[in-house]
Design a protein around this motif. Structure first.
Motif, PDB file in Angstrom:
ATOM      1  N   PRO A 201      20.762-101.428   7.971  1.00 35.31           N
ATOM      2  CA  PRO A 201      19.267-101.135   7.667  1.00 35.31           C
ATOM      3  C   PRO A 201      19.337 -99.796   7.013  1.00 35.31           C
ATOM      4  N   GLU A 202      18.409 -99.439   6.401  1.00 36.48           N
ATOM      5  CA  GLU A 202      18.068 -98.123   5.645  1.00 36.48           C
ATOM      6  C   GLU A 202      17.504 -97.161   6.681  1.00 36.48           C
ATOM      7  N   HIS A 203      16.884 -97.489   7.885  1.00 39.91           N
ATOM      8  CA  HIS A 203      16.435 -96.572   8.707  1.00 39.91           C
ATOM      9  C   HIS A 203      16.655 -97.126  10.077  1.00 39.91           C
ATOM     10  N   LEU A 204      16.696 -96.366  11.132  1.00 41.09           N
ATOM     11  CA  LEU A 204      16.679 -96.601  12.452  1.00 41.09           C
ATOM     12  C   LEU A 204      15.848 -95.894  13.425  1.00 41.09           C
ATOM     13  N   SER A 205      15.178 -96.405  14.383  1.00 41.20           N
ATOM     14  CA  SER A 205      14.555 -95.970  15.129  1.00 41.20           C
ATOM     15  C   SER A 205      14.947 -96.182  16.588  1.00 41.20           C
ATOM     16  N   CYS A 206      15.170 -95.235  17.379  1.00 44.90           N
ATOM     17  CA  CYS A 206      15.766 -95.376  18.511  1.00 44.90           C
ATOM     18  C   CYS A 206      14.919 -94.829  19.545  1.00 44.90           C
ATOM     19  N   TYR A 207      14.488 -95.585  20.543  1.00 42.47           N
ATOM     20  CA  TYR A 207      13.537 -95.060  21.520  1.00 42.47           C
ATOM     21  C   TYR A 207      14.191 -95.068  23.198  1.00 42.47           C
ATOM     22  N   ALA A 208      13.727 -94.316  23.885  1.00 41.21           N
ATOM     23  CA  ALA A 208      14.396 -94.515  25.244  1.00 41.21           C
ATOM     24  C   ALA A 208      13.122 -95.089  25.929  1.00 41.21           C
ATOM     25  N   LEU A 209      13.527 -95.936  26.750  1.00 47.93           N
ATOM     26  CA  LEU A 209      12.396 -96.897  27.679  1.00 47.93           C
ATOM     27  C   LEU A 209      11.690 -96.104  28.574  1.00 47.93           C
ATOM     28  N   THR A 210      10.640 -95.882  28.333  1.00 49.05           N
ATOM     29  CA  THR A 210       9.747 -95.002  29.380  1.00 49.05           C
ATOM     30  C   THR A 210       8.867 -96.232  30.148  1.00 49.05           C
ATOM     31  N   VAL A 211       8.589 -95.571  31.569  1.00 49.87           N
ATOM     32  CA  VAL A 211       7.872 -96.381  32.397  1.00 49.87           C
ATOM     33  C   VAL A 211       6.373 -95.975  32.186  1.00 49.87           C
ATOM     34  N   GLU A 212       5.439 -96.661  31.652  1.00 54.62           N
ATOM     35  CA  GLU A 212       4.231 -96.260  31.377  1.00 54.62           C
ATOM     36  C   GLU A 212       3.373 -96.816  32.472  1.00 54.62           C
TER      37      GLU A 212
ATOM     38  N   HIS B  31      19.865 -87.474  10.572  1.00 53.91           N
ATOM     39  CA  HIS B  31      18.970 -87.529  11.836  1.00 53.91           C
ATOM     40  C   HIS B  31      17.829 -86.711  11.525  1.00 53.91           C
ATOM     41  N   TYR B  32      16.711 -87.153  11.210  1.00 53.46           N
ATOM     42  CA  TYR B  32      15.773 -86.214  10.458  1.00 53.46           C
ATOM     43  C   TYR B  32      14.345 -86.258  11.398  1.00 53.46           C
ATOM     44  N   GLU B  33      14.427 -86.794  12.466  1.00 51.48           N
ATOM     45  CA  GLU B  33      13.432 -86.749  13.460  1.00 51.48           C
ATOM     46  C   GLU B  33      13.997 -87.025  14.581  1.00 51.48           C
ATOM     47  N   ILE B  34      13.353 -86.686  15.798  1.00 52.94           N
ATOM     48  CA  ILE B  34      14.179 -86.810  17.244  1.00 52.94           C
ATOM     49  C   ILE B  34      14.535 -87.914  17.472  1.00 52.94           C
ATOM     50  N   SER B  35      13.623 -89.239  17.096  1.00 51.67           N
ATOM     51  CA  SER B  35      14.077 -90.612  17.369  1.00 51.67           C
ATOM     52  C   SER B  35      14.340 -91.286  16.121  1.00 51.67           C
ATOM     53  N   ASN B  36      14.466 -90.432  14.913  1.00 46.79           N
ATOM     54  CA  ASN B  36      14.433 -91.454  13.792  1.00 46.79           C
ATOM     55  C   ASN B  36      15.786 -91.020  12.911  1.00 46.79           C
ATOM     56  N   TRP B  37      16.381 -92.144  12.367  1.00 53.29           N
ATOM     57  CA  TRP B  37      17.597 -91.788  11.586  1.00 53.29           C
ATOM     58  C   TRP B  37      17.242 -92.514  10.188  1.00 53.29           C
ATOM     59  N   ALA B  38      17.682 -91.918   9.254  1.00 60.56           N
ATOM     60  CA  ALA B  38      17.461 -92.790   7.746  1.00 60.56           C
ATOM     61  C   ALA B  38      18.671 -92.491   6.733  1.00 60.56           C
ATOM     62  N   ARG B  39      18.780 -93.294   6.044  1.00 58.94           N
ATOM     63  CA  ARG B  39      19.835 -93.348   4.939  1.00 58.94           C
ATOM     64  C   ARG B  39      19.145 -92.077   4.013  1.00 58.94           C
ATOM     65  N   PRO B  40      20.148 -91.433   3.216  1.00 60.14           N
ATOM     66  CA  PRO B  40      19.423 -90.242   2.467  1.00 60.14           C
ATOM     67  C   PRO B  40      18.382 -90.958   1.491  1.00 60.14           C
ATOM     68  N   GLY B  41      17.213 -90.372   1.490  1.00 56.85           N
ATOM     69  CA  GLY B  41      16.026 -90.772   0.673  1.00 56.85           C
ATOM     70  C   GLY B  41      15.321 -91.870   1.286  1.00 56.85           C
ATOM     71  N   ARG B  42      15.390 -92.271   2.635  1.00 56.22           N
ATOM     72  CA  ARG B  42      14.887 -93.434   3.045  1.00 56.22           C
ATOM     73  C   ARG B  42      13.855 -92.880   4.418  1.00 56.22           C
ATOM     74  N   MET B  43      13.738 -91.644   4.515  1.00 60.26           N
ATOM     75  CA  MET B  43      12.724 -91.212   5.419  1.00 60.26           C
ATOM     76  C   MET B  43      11.372 -91.984   5.664  1.00 60.26           C
TER      77      MET B  43
END
Ligand code: SF4
Length: 395
Positions: free
Chosen positions: A193-204, A244-256
């Motif tokens: 994928p061009e972009h990946l968002s990885c989030y920790a499961l939180t108990v809301e 790794h451009y944001e705490i939970s987000n990764w992107a291929r260069p130029g795909r933020m």
């Protein structure tokens, strides 16, 4: 209290459209989303169209850098609903030549004609809620899809020409071993994928998951294990060429994500649909949560805004710091902050910044303020130091 004039001095550069429907409610989810509302889809689409057109007229068709249809699950609506919504956006707003138009889609609610229709109506980015590639984890998360559905959805999306796709993944499920998470990330990487968002499961609170944890039926997510998973992910994705451009987000260069960057840069945006929030640099406001009440208000020709807040300079400065620090490569741009508030953030926040620098959590350069990698896993605790004690006026 009477509603203030929003966007008195600014114009939105991004539009968020909230579709509050899902096929089934996931037990960990506290988003404003509802299952079993198919009877409302037509009336909702009409109301949303009305809200979009009214804003466009009021603001004089401002130029948008991004449009994001999120939810909920936008793809539970039929293609003709999504076409009506997007056509209303194109009529009511101008689009910058490189505009990013994203739609969130969940595997199990998509097929090739839908993807083709979305492409034809101008959508150029997809965000797929994959979450896991293990069927037993997907079942635990209450997802309606299987791992095979994710592969199928991605294949169909690629086939009709989507070249910018994000996959959402969740880590740190109760009792999930590191090896299972590593397997999920490796599988995702195989799909490129061009972009990946990885989030920790939180108990809301208020969710079925919170009840299961409180009743001891499910162990709470383990912070240490989640921390280990996060660190491993950072290394694995960096090795695979993702930024790794944001705490939970990764992107291929130029795909933020253009859209989310608007939020993190604290720029003005408009949110439409039930519960959607908007920000114009002075006020934050939000729509009624209930889809029925939202439809009723718009059908009666009334505003769906449920509340608003006037943001003090202290709050705005704190927000700009917190959001900017989330951008790990860009950080907070000191001259942008100065142009906006007439002060250098290094002076405004001298005490916490000196403390965090001593602890090795923050780096201050000539033009930027950045988190250090050591701070990523504890970022929320760092952010708290920038929040003022008092809030602005609300209505
Ligand atoms: S699909 Fe997404 S928005 Fe819908 S209930 Fe599940 S987590 Fe919430």
């Amino acid at each position: 209290m009477q509603e203030p004039t929003f966007f008195a001095q600014t114009r939105p550069v991004a539009l968020y459209v909230h579709i509050p429907f899902c096929e089934r409610k996931c037990p960990y989810c506290d988003f404003n989303s509802y299952a079993g509302f198919t009877h409302l889809y037509d009336a909702f689409t009409e109301a949303l169209e009305r809200e979009i057109r009214a804003w466009g007229e009021r603001l004089g068709r401002p130029v948008l850098r991004s449009v994001f249809l999120g939810g909920g699950t936008p793809t539970v609506l039929a293609l003709h609903h999504l076409e009506v919504i997007l056509r209303a956006v194109y009529d009511a707003f101008s689009l910058s030549p490189q505009v990013e138009i994203s739609v969130e889609a969940n595997p199990g609610t998509t097929d090739r004609p839908l993807f083709k229709g979305l492409r034809d109506v101008g959508v150029n980015r997809l965000s797929l809620g994959a979450q896991s590639f293990r069927d037993e984890e997907l079942t635990f998360l209450g997802r309606i899809h299987t791992a095979a559905d994710i592969l199928h959805a991605l294949e169909e999306a690629r086939r009709v020409g989507f070249e910018n796709v994000n996959l959402d993944l969740i880590y740190g499920l109760p009792a999930q071993p590191l090896s299972h998470w590593q397997g999920n990330v490796r599988r995702a990487l195989e799909l490129a994928p061009e972009h990946l968002s990885c989030y920790a499961l939180t108990v809301e609170s208020g969710t079925p998951l919170a009840r299961w944890v409180a009743e001891g039926r499910v162990p709470p997510p383990d912070d240490d294990v989640q921390g280990e998973m996060y660190e491993w992910t950072r290394e694995a994705l960096e090795r695979a060429g993702y930024v790794h451009y944001e705490i939970s987000n990764w992107a291929r260069p130029g795909r933020m994500s253009v859209h989310n960057r608007v939020y993190w840069q604290h720029e003005p945006y408009l949110g439409v649909g039930p519960g959607a929030h908007s920000f114009d640099g002075t006020y934050r406001w939000w729509n009624l949560l209930s889809p029925q009440a939202y439809v009723r208000r718009l059908t009666e020709g009334r505003s769906p805004v449920a509340g608003w807040e006037h943001l003090s300079t202290d709050v705005l400065q704190g927000e700009m710091m917190i959001l900017g620090l989330r951008l790990l490569v860009e950080g907070v741009d000191r001259s942008r902050f100065f142009r906006r508030f007439g002060r250098d953030p290094v002076d405004v926040f001298s005490e916490p910044l000196q403390r965090f620098q001593r602890w090795g959590l923050v780096r201050v350069t000539e033009d930027r303020i950045l988190l250090t990698p050591r701070a990523y896993a504890v970022a929320n605790r760092v952010f708290q130091a920038f929040l003022p004690a008092t809030e602005g006026v609300s209505g």
